[in-house]
Scaffold this motif. Structure first.
Motif, PDB file in Angstrom:
ATOM      1  N   ARG A  30     -70.337  83.239   6.742  1.00 39.29           N
ATOM      2  CA  ARG A  30     -70.668  81.408   6.914  1.00 39.29           C
ATOM      3  C   ARG A  30     -71.701  81.113   7.732  1.00 39.29           C
ATOM      4  O   ARG A  30     -72.446  81.970   8.546  1.00 39.29           O
ATOM      5  CB  ARG A  30     -69.500  80.876   7.708  1.00 39.29           C
ATOM      6  CG  ARG A  30     -68.060  80.878   7.008  1.00 39.29           C
ATOM      7  CD  ARG A  30     -67.081  80.092   8.008  1.00 39.29           C
ATOM      8  NE  ARG A  30     -65.861  79.763   6.989  1.00 39.29           N
ATOM      9  CZ  ARG A  30     -65.490  78.484   6.671  1.00 39.29           C
ATOM     10  NH1 ARG A  30     -66.476  77.598   6.760  1.00 39.29           N
ATOM     11  NH2 ARG A  30     -64.498  78.566   5.755  1.00 39.29           N
ATOM     12  N   CYS A  31     -72.276  80.046   7.335  1.00 39.94           N
ATOM     13  CA  CYS A  31     -73.527  79.378   7.886  1.00 39.94           C
ATOM     14  C   CYS A  31     -73.371  79.333   9.249  1.00 39.94           C
ATOM     15  O   CYS A  31     -72.269  78.648   9.784  1.00 39.94           O
ATOM     16  CB  CYS A  31     -73.905  78.434   7.096  1.00 39.94           C
ATOM     17  SG  CYS A  31     -75.550  77.448   7.852  1.00 39.94           S
ATOM     18  N   GLU A  32     -74.203  79.761  10.091  1.00 39.80           N
ATOM     19  CA  GLU A  32     -74.178  79.631  11.459  1.00 39.80           C
ATOM     20  C   GLU A  32     -74.339  78.192  12.272  1.00 39.80           C
ATOM     21  O   GLU A  32     -74.371  78.023  13.422  1.00 39.80           O
ATOM     22  CB  GLU A  32     -74.896  80.580  12.175  1.00 39.80           C
ATOM     23  CG  GLU A  32     -74.668  82.052  12.092  1.00 39.80           C
ATOM     24  CD  GLU A  32     -75.500  83.157  12.849  1.00 39.80           C
ATOM     25  OE1 GLU A  32     -74.746  84.108  13.356  1.00 39.80           O
ATOM     26  OE2 GLU A  32     -76.508  83.063  12.941  1.00 39.80           O
ATOM     27  N   ASN A  33     -74.977  77.386  11.274  1.00 34.56           N
ATOM     28  CA  ASN A  33     -75.005  76.192  11.762  1.00 34.56           C
ATOM     29  C   ASN A  33     -74.004  75.122  11.185  1.00 34.56           C
ATOM     30  O   ASN A  33     -73.491  74.448  12.096  1.00 34.56           O
ATOM     31  CB  ASN A  33     -76.365  75.584  11.202  1.00 34.56           C
ATOM     32  CG  ASN A  33     -76.964  74.270  11.827  1.00 34.56           C
ATOM     33  OD1 ASN A  33     -76.688  73.786  12.879  1.00 34.56           O
ATOM     34  ND2 ASN A  33     -77.530  73.354  10.683  1.00 34.56           N
ATOM     35  N   CYS A  34     -73.676  74.865   9.836  1.00 35.44           N
ATOM     36  CA  CYS A  34     -72.734  74.038   9.322  1.00 35.44           C
ATOM     37  C   CYS A  34     -71.634  74.620   8.964  1.00 35.44           C
ATOM     38  O   CYS A  34     -70.572  73.776   8.498  1.00 35.44           O
ATOM     39  CB  CYS A  34     -73.702  73.117   8.364  1.00 35.44           C
ATOM     40  SG  CYS A  34     -73.780  74.143   6.704  1.00 35.44           S
ATOM     41  N   ARG A  35     -71.376  75.964   8.923  1.00 31.51           N
ATOM     42  CA  ARG A  35     -70.183  76.356   8.645  1.00 31.51           C
ATOM     43  C   ARG A  35     -69.627  76.766   7.343  1.00 31.51           C
ATOM     44  O   ARG A  35     -68.655  77.020   6.854  1.00 31.51           O
ATOM     45  CB  ARG A  35     -68.969  76.010   9.525  1.00 31.51           C
ATOM     46  CG  ARG A  35     -69.126  75.836  11.020  1.00 31.51           C
ATOM     47  CD  ARG A  35     -69.270  77.203  11.723  1.00 31.51           C
ATOM     48  NE  ARG A  35     -68.241  78.334  11.427  1.00 31.51           N
ATOM     49  CZ  ARG A  35     -68.614  79.601  11.427  1.00 31.51           C
ATOM     50  NH1 ARG A  35     -69.758  79.946  11.592  1.00 31.51           N
ATOM     51  NH2 ARG A  35     -67.343  80.206  11.295  1.00 31.51           N
ATOM     52  N   ARG A  36     -70.846  76.403   6.372  1.00 28.91           N
ATOM     53  CA  ARG A  36     -70.396  76.437   4.811  1.00 28.91           C
ATOM     54  C   ARG A  36     -70.318  78.034   4.503  1.00 28.91           C
ATOM     55  O   ARG A  36     -70.987  78.939   4.909  1.00 28.91           O
ATOM     56  CB  ARG A  36     -71.662  75.976   4.171  1.00 28.91           C
ATOM     57  CG  ARG A  36     -71.729  74.449   4.254  1.00 28.91           C
ATOM     58  CD  ARG A  36     -72.737  73.973   3.332  1.00 28.91           C
ATOM     59  NE  ARG A  36     -73.185  72.642   3.541  1.00 28.91           N
ATOM     60  CZ  ARG A  36     -73.720  71.814   2.781  1.00 28.91           C
ATOM     61  NH1 ARG A  36     -73.995  72.177   1.765  1.00 28.91           N
ATOM     62  NH2 ARG A  36     -73.942  70.501   3.042  1.00 28.91           N
ATOM     63  N   CYS A 107     -77.385  78.610   5.396  1.00 23.75           N
ATOM     64  CA  CYS A 107     -77.221  78.292   4.130  1.00 23.75           C
ATOM     65  C   CYS A 107     -78.643  77.783   3.686  1.00 23.75           C
ATOM     66  O   CYS A 107     -79.448  77.460   4.552  1.00 23.75           O
ATOM     67  CB  CYS A 107     -76.148  77.224   3.955  1.00 23.75           C
ATOM     68  SG  CYS A 107     -76.121  75.718   4.658  1.00 23.75           S
ATOM     69  N   GLN A 108     -78.731  77.362   2.214  1.00 27.45           N
ATOM     70  CA  GLN A 108     -79.944  77.188   1.860  1.00 27.45           C
ATOM     71  C   GLN A 108     -80.389  75.604   2.577  1.00 27.45           C
ATOM     72  O   GLN A 108     -81.485  75.343   2.720  1.00 27.45           O
ATOM     73  CB  GLN A 108     -80.021  77.115   0.329  1.00 27.45           C
ATOM     74  CG  GLN A 108     -78.955  76.044  -0.335  1.00 27.45           C
ATOM     75  CD  GLN A 108     -77.684  76.657  -0.783  1.00 27.45           C
ATOM     76  OE1 GLN A 108     -77.048  77.602   0.099  1.00 27.45           O
ATOM     77  NE2 GLN A 108     -77.221  76.665  -1.829  1.00 27.45           N
ATOM     78  N   ARG A 109     -79.488  74.766   2.735  1.00 30.47           N
ATOM     79  CA  ARG A 109     -79.596  73.487   3.202  1.00 30.47           C
ATOM     80  C   ARG A 109     -80.212  73.623   4.738  1.00 30.47           C
ATOM     81  O   ARG A 109     -81.292  73.021   5.070  1.00 30.47           O
ATOM     82  CB  ARG A 109     -78.580  72.602   3.217  1.00 30.47           C
ATOM     83  CG  ARG A 109     -78.776  71.191   4.000  1.00 30.47           C
ATOM     84  CD  ARG A 109     -77.189  70.478   3.965  1.00 30.47           C
ATOM     85  NE  ARG A 109     -77.811  69.171   4.860  1.00 30.47           N
ATOM     86  CZ  ARG A 109     -77.729  68.940   5.814  1.00 30.47           C
ATOM     87  NH1 ARG A 109     -77.277  69.977   6.703  1.00 30.47           N
ATOM     88  NH2 ARG A 109     -77.994  67.795   6.440  1.00 30.47           N
TER      89      ARG A 109
END
Length: 142
Positions: A30-36, A107-109
């Motif tokens: 999971r993305c460590e910033n937004c959790r995606r 994630c890419q964002r």
């Protein structure tokens, strides 16, 4: 994100293995910033909100759960889908610093938002060079 050919020699030989450890060992996919979640297609809005299927709720760009009032937003009018791909990023943009504290699974964002100042700088430099070449070979711009 793919590494440009001219930047490959800045990364260690075992970068792929190190990246896998950060993305799937520490961040659990999971993305460590937004959790995606990596590899899934998620519904998202233009402002960073996205639908977390596991939690059955909307999350904001920082991964927090967002509650919507009924009828307050026309969410379905602006929804789109995106496939999430995790990448390992350097927090301080120094590719020689491969300590776990400096590496993040984003994630890419989130990765693009983090790298935005560098992308703006490179875009300015590219346009500056194009104009300089134009001045050199075609005369000054009108």
């Amino acid at each position: 994100m793919p590494i440009r050919r001219e930047h490959r020699f800045f990364y260690p030989i075992d970068w792929r293995e190190l990246s896998v450890v950060i993305r799937f060992g520490r961040a659990k996919g999971r993305c460590e910033n937004c959790r995606r979640p990596h590899g899934r297609t998620v519904f998202c809005l233009g402002d960073g909100r996205w639908w977390d299927e596991d939690a059955s709720s909307w999350r904001d760009g920082a991964g927090g759960i967002v509650c919507h009032a009924i009828g307050a937003d026309d969410v379905l009018a602006t929804v789109r889908t995106t496939r999430v791909v995790l990448a390992t990023a350097h927090r301080n943009h120094d590719t020689a610093d491969n300590t776990p504290a400096n590496l993040a699974a984003w994630c890419q964002r989130c990765h693009m938002l983090h790298d935005r100042p560098e992308h703006v700088r490179r875009r300015w430099l590219t346009m500056f060079r194009r104009k300089a070449l134009g001045d050199l070979f075609r005369g000054p711009y009108g």
